[in-house]
Scaffold this active site. Structure first.
Site, PDB file in Angstrom:
ATOM      1  CE  LYS A  55      -3.993  -2.096   2.200  1.00 20.90           C
ATOM      2  NZ  LYS A  55      -4.609  -2.527   3.455  1.00 20.90           N
ATOM      3  CD  GLN A  99      -3.875  -4.349   6.616  1.00 22.80           C
ATOM      4  OE1 GLN A  99      -3.588  -3.365   5.948  1.00 22.80           O
ATOM      5  NE2 GLN A  99      -4.584  -5.345   6.143  1.00 22.80           N
ATOM      6  CG  ASP A 122     -10.375   0.275   5.363  1.00 20.85           C
ATOM      7  OD1 ASP A 122     -10.352   0.009   4.146  1.00 20.85           O
ATOM      8  OD2 ASP A 122      -9.856  -0.436   6.231  1.00 20.85           O
TER       9      ASP A 122
END
Ligand code: NDP
Length: 299
Positions: A55, A99, A122
């Site tokens: 990422k 994460q 997200d």
């Protein structure tokens, strides 16, 4: 015989990243700083470390700033929340991604709840979920948004189509259903208690499978010409002499491809789009946070 067109997620992702790079460059010209994405990883799971590194690399390749926070497994809840609050307050950070999954001793929802919704790339905070349900501008979870982009590219208007989403997770199934509803599809959400799943799937013009069970959706469940989006990523047991098993989706690809109009492969379908959409969400958040116009069809 295969009749389905293959929906190439890698090509879609490359195109989207190129657009993000253009917007990131114009953002930097207008605001005098780079758009920034902060990724927080707790623990030393090697697969998660690879995701986070990847990422970060892709963020920098698109001309944005990447801030990686790698915390030890034993990190305490209050320290993780303090980091989230620090990132919320940091004007160089436009997007925050924690994460998941977090180690068991940490309360995932409590941590996610603290992310500023305007930086929630997200799309998992209650505010983002609510904005999606209400049809207000906000940040949408990356995987379902990537699926929607590929569907619209393939089919144009989705209005009036029958869509079946298999899976009702917060991460994929539920937001996918909301996005399809917003496109005026007639949406059915199927899950582990659904009666006669094959019959439900046979009605669908659009099938999105997000279950996590290898090759569960069989070829004869697919209506001729339907568009099939396979979100599942499942590793089969290794064949004799091989170290790793093959990656397969939730759909029996070879059989489904004989009937479907179009289908995403695994790997190379939904997976590559997820990171590209994360970068897209970051550059969109950067514009909004800086009060800069970005028209709805800019990306
Ligand atoms: P979850 O485990 O959170 O959800 C799975 C869903 O599938 C649940 O709603 C469950 O129903 C449903 N389900 C389970 N068994 C059946 C069954 N027999 N029939 C019908 N429905 C069933 O998974 P996620 O949504 O997080 O992920 C789904 C898959 O997508 C996984 O393989 C994951 O690895 C993959 N994935 C891929 C991504 C990508 O970038 N390509 C990103 C995110 C996920 P119930 O609610 O009733 O238990």
């Amino acid at each position: 015989m295969t009749v389905a067109a293959i929906i190439d997620g890698k090509a879609h992702a490359a195109q989207l990243r190129a657009r993000v790079a253009e917007l990131a460059a114009s953002f930097e010209r207008k605001s005098g700083r780079k758009a920034g994405l902060a990724v927080v990883l707790v623990g030393d799971d090697p697969a998660s470390q690879v995701y986070v590194r990847n990422k970060g690399k892709k963020t920098v390749e698109c001309g944005m700033a990447s801030f990686e926070h790698l915390l030890p497994e034993a990190t305490r809840q209050e320290d993780l929340i303090a980091l989230v609050e620090k990132l919320n307050a940091d004007p160089a950070v436009d997007g925050i991604l924690v994460q998941l999954p977090l180690p068991d001793h940490l309360d995932e929802q409590a941590v996610v709840d603290r992310i500023n919704p305007d930086k929630d790339v997200d799309g998992l905070t209650p505010a983002s979920t609510g904005r999606l349900a209400l049809g207000l501008p906000g940040l949408v979870p990356c995987t379902p948004l990537g699926c929607l982009m590929m569907l619209k590219d393939r089919l144009g208007s989705l209005s009036g189509l029958d869509a079946v989403v298999i899976g009702r997770s917060i991460l994929v199934g539920k937001p996918m259903a909301q996005l399809l509803l917003a496109e005026s599809c007639t949406v059915t959400i199927a899950h582990s208690r659904t009666k006669d799943l094959p019959e439900v799937v046979r009605r669908a013009d659009i099938i999105v499978a997000a279950v996590g069970r290898p090759k569960m959706v069989m070829g004869d469940w697919i209506k001729p010409g339907a568009t099939v989006i396979d979100v599942g990523i499942n590793r089969l047991p290794p064949e004799p002499g091989k170290e790793k098993g093959k990656l397969v989706g939730d759909v029996d690809y070879d059989e489904a491809a004989k009937t479907a109009g179009a289908i995403t492969p695994v790997p190379g379908g939904v997976g590559p789009m997820t990171i590209a959409v994360l970068l897209r969400n970051t550059v969109v958040a950067a514009h909004r946070n800086a009060g800069l116009e970005l028209s709805a069809d800019a990306i």
